[in-house]
Design a protein around this motif. Structure first.
Motif, mmCIF file in Angstrom:
data_model
loop_
_atom_site.group_PDB
_atom_site.id
_atom_site.type_symbol
_atom_site.label_atom_id
_atom_site.label_comp_id
_atom_site.label_asym_id
_atom_site.label_seq_id
_atom_site.Cartn_x
_atom_site.Cartn_y
_atom_site.Cartn_z
ATOM 1 N N ALA A 1 43.190 -21.017 29.960
ATOM 2 C CA ALA A 1 44.343 -21.015 29.059
ATOM 3 C C ALA A 1 44.129 -21.950 27.878
ATOM 4 C CB ALA A 1 45.598 -21.422 29.830
ATOM 5 N N ILE A 2 43.579 -23.138 28.117
ATOM 6 C CA ILE A 2 43.364 -24.107 27.046
ATOM 7 C C ILE A 2 42.365 -23.583 26.026
ATOM 8 C CG2 ILE A 2 42.291 -26.355 26.584
ATOM 9 C CD1 ILE A 2 43.761 -27.388 29.093
ATOM 10 N N ARG B 1 43.205 -12.383 30.454
ATOM 11 C CA ARG B 1 42.156 -13.265 30.980
ATOM 12 C C ARG B 1 42.767 -14.390 31.806
ATOM 13 N NH1 ARG B 1 38.482 -16.293 27.856
ATOM 14 N NH2 ARG B 1 37.310 -16.288 29.784
ATOM 15 N N CYS B 2 43.833 -14.982 31.288
ATOM 16 C CA CYS B 2 44.487 -16.061 32.030
ATOM 17 C C CYS B 2 45.040 -15.559 33.365
ATOM 18 C CB CYS B 2 45.623 -16.658 31.196
ATOM 19 S SG CYS B 2 45.066 -17.615 29.769
ATOM 20 N N TRP B 3 45.666 -14.381 33.327
ATOM 21 C CA TRP B 3 46.259 -13.821 34.558
ATOM 22 C C TRP B 3 45.196 -13.547 35.614
ATOM 23 C CZ3 TRP B 3 50.843 -13.943 36.518
ATOM 24 C CH2 TRP B 3 51.181 -13.089 37.566
ATOM 25 N N GLN B 4 44.011 -13.175 35.185
ATOM 26 C CA GLN B 4 42.922 -12.893 36.117
ATOM 27 C C GLN B 4 42.281 -14.162 36.680
ATOM 28 O OE1 GLN B 4 40.282 -10.509 33.775
ATOM 29 N NE2 GLN B 4 41.417 -8.607 34.103
ATOM 30 N N SER B 5 42.555 -15.313 36.072
ATOM 31 C CA SER B 5 41.953 -16.548 36.539
ATOM 32 C C SER B 5 42.759 -17.130 37.693
ATOM 33 C CB SER B 5 41.889 -17.576 35.401
ATOM 34 O OG SER B 5 43.169 -18.129 35.168
ATOM 35 N N PRO B 6 42.131 -17.901 38.582
ATOM 36 C CA PRO B 6 42.869 -18.525 39.695
ATOM 37 C C PRO B 6 43.954 -19.486 39.227
ATOM 38 C CG PRO B 6 40.479 -18.674 40.027
ATOM 39 C CD PRO B 6 40.696 -18.202 38.620
ATOM 40 N N ASP B 7 43.836 -19.986 38.014
ATOM 41 C CA ASP B 7 44.798 -20.980 37.550
ATOM 42 C C ASP B 7 46.210 -20.427 37.412
ATOM 43 O OD1 ASP B 7 42.980 -23.042 37.470
ATOM 44 O OD2 ASP B 7 42.419 -22.678 35.380
ATOM 45 N N ALA B 8 46.341 -19.162 37.046
ATOM 46 C CA ALA B 8 47.676 -18.588 36.896
ATOM 47 C C ALA B 8 48.393 -18.543 38.243
ATOM 48 C CB ALA B 8 47.592 -17.205 36.276
ATOM 49 N N ALA B 9 47.700 -18.085 39.273
ATOM 50 C CA ALA B 9 48.306 -18.046 40.605
ATOM 51 C C ALA B 9 48.688 -19.445 41.076
ATOM 52 C CB ALA B 9 47.342 -17.399 41.592
ATOM 53 N N GLU B 10 47.793 -20.426 40.839
ATOM 54 C CA GLU B 10 48.077 -21.807 41.231
ATOM 55 C C GLU B 10 49.252 -22.363 40.425
ATOM 56 O OE1 GLU B 10 48.019 -25.868 42.455
ATOM 57 O OE2 GLU B 10 47.643 -23.925 43.394
ATOM 58 N N GLY B 11 49.301 -22.063 39.148
ATOM 59 C CA GLY B 11 50.359 -22.591 38.302
ATOM 60 C C GLY B 11 51.732 -22.101 38.709
ATOM 61 N N VAL B 12 51.892 -20.802 38.916
ATOM 62 C CA VAL B 12 53.209 -20.277 39.285
ATOM 63 C C VAL B 12 53.585 -20.705 40.703
ATOM 64 C CG1 VAL B 12 53.065 -18.356 37.664
ATOM 65 C CG2 VAL B 12 52.222 -18.034 39.991
ATOM 66 N N ARG B 13 52.592 -20.765 41.598
ATOM 67 C CA ARG B 13 52.867 -21.216 42.970
ATOM 68 C C ARG B 13 53.352 -22.663 42.973
ATOM 69 N NH1 ARG B 13 48.084 -20.924 44.851
ATOM 70 N NH2 ARG B 13 48.182 -18.670 45.216
ATOM 71 N N ALA B 14 52.679 -23.521 42.200
ATOM 72 C CA ALA B 14 53.057 -24.929 42.135
ATOM 73 C C ALA B 14 54.448 -25.093 41.521
ATOM 74 C CB ALA B 14 52.030 -25.703 41.323
ATOM 75 N N PHE B 15 54.787 -24.261 40.541
ATOM 76 C CA PHE B 15 56.102 -24.336 39.919
ATOM 77 C C PHE B 15 57.191 -24.035 40.938
ATOM 78 C CE2 PHE B 15 59.716 -22.554 37.647
ATOM 79 C CZ PHE B 15 59.906 -23.471 36.633
#
Length: 281
Positions: free
Chosen positions: A210-211, A239-253
């Protein structure tokens, strides 16, 4: 052994590139420009670097070019061809900074003048000590701005203010530079290094896909129309949605906790291109 006038350290994802001629206010001399190019190439090749910080040793960021060397050239009537390699090396630095996909931060700890000012302007953001000053001082010695100052300065400060700075060669204080949008944050000198290191660490710990995508999109936006920006946003979002960071970000929220993002950006080849992305192929 040649003196190391440009130092590089990489730790916890943060690469710190330090101009190291503190007794001369980090003015460029000898092979310092070439050392800077080599260290930028090292950063570009480093799998660990997620953020780059450019700063200066001692009480200055960079006071510009080696005026003593230019004086010797002028005194013997040297042709421009003898000055040109200095400009070419500066151009190589600016091109390398522009090509880096990771965030590039100038930590302006003191005076940034001439080539030093434009090195700072070539970075993505500028964090400054309240002791910092910035100036397009070329006119003081009868020269024209280089190191892409004419590209970055008017885009940041506007045409009229850019002309004012280049015509007068005045050094402006940190607060005025922040007001003009040349510095993004200004902190007290006593806490400055801690502040910029915390800022860099925050970016290094962030979602790298994302950055980097935001950097690419925002840098390209001035040359695009609305529909091109919308298409680029869609491609980047996929691209962001396909990365593991999106899943981690929404889960953490949802779980009301701090996210723990992946430590590096996956290669673009690992993410399937979208139809929107093909617009820019």
């Amino acid at each position: 052994m040649a003196e190391k006038t440009v130092l590089l350290e990489v730790s916890a994802g943060v690469a710190v590139l330090t101009l190291n001629r503190p007794d001369k206010l980090n003015a460029f001399a000898g092979d310092m420009r070439e050392q800077l190019i080599a260290r930028l190439d090292d950063v570009a090749a480093s799998p660990e670097a997620r953020v780059l910080v450019v700063t200066g040793a001692g009480r200055a960021f960079c006071s510009g070019g080696d005026v003593e060397h230019m004086t010797r050239l002028a005194e013997r009537g040297a042709p421009f061809e003898e000055l040109a390699p200095l400009l070419e090396a500066g151009e190589g630095v600016v091109r390398r900074i522009a090509a880096l996909p990771l965030p590039v931060i100038a930590a302006v700890n003191g005076v940034a003048a001439g080539a030093g000012a434009n090195l700072a302007l070539a970075c993505d953001v500028r964090l400054a000590s309240d002791a910092a000053k910035l100036g397009e001082t070329f006119v003081r010695i009868g020269l024209h701005p280089d190191w892409a100052g004419t590209w970055h300065l008017p885009r940041l400060a506007g045409l009229a203010k850019s002309l004012d700075l280049c015509w007068t060669g005045d050094l402006i204080e940190a607060g005025e530079a922040q007001r003009l949008g040349l510095f993004q944050r200004v902190w007290p000198a006593a806490s400055f290094e801690r502040e910029w290191r915390d800022y860099a660490a925050r970016l290094a710990a962030g979602p790298q896909v994302a950055i980097r995508a935001a950097k690419a999109s925002l840098r390209a936006a001035p040359g695009r129309g609305l529909e091109e920006c919308l298409a680029a946003e869609r491609a980047a979002q996929e691209r962001c949605w396909q990365s593991p960071d999106a899943a981690e970000g929404v889960r953490a929220f949802v779980e009301k906790r701090a996210p723990v993002f992946a430590s590096s950006a996956p290669p673009e080849s690992d993410l399937a291109p979208s139809r929107a992305a093909r617009t820019f192929e």
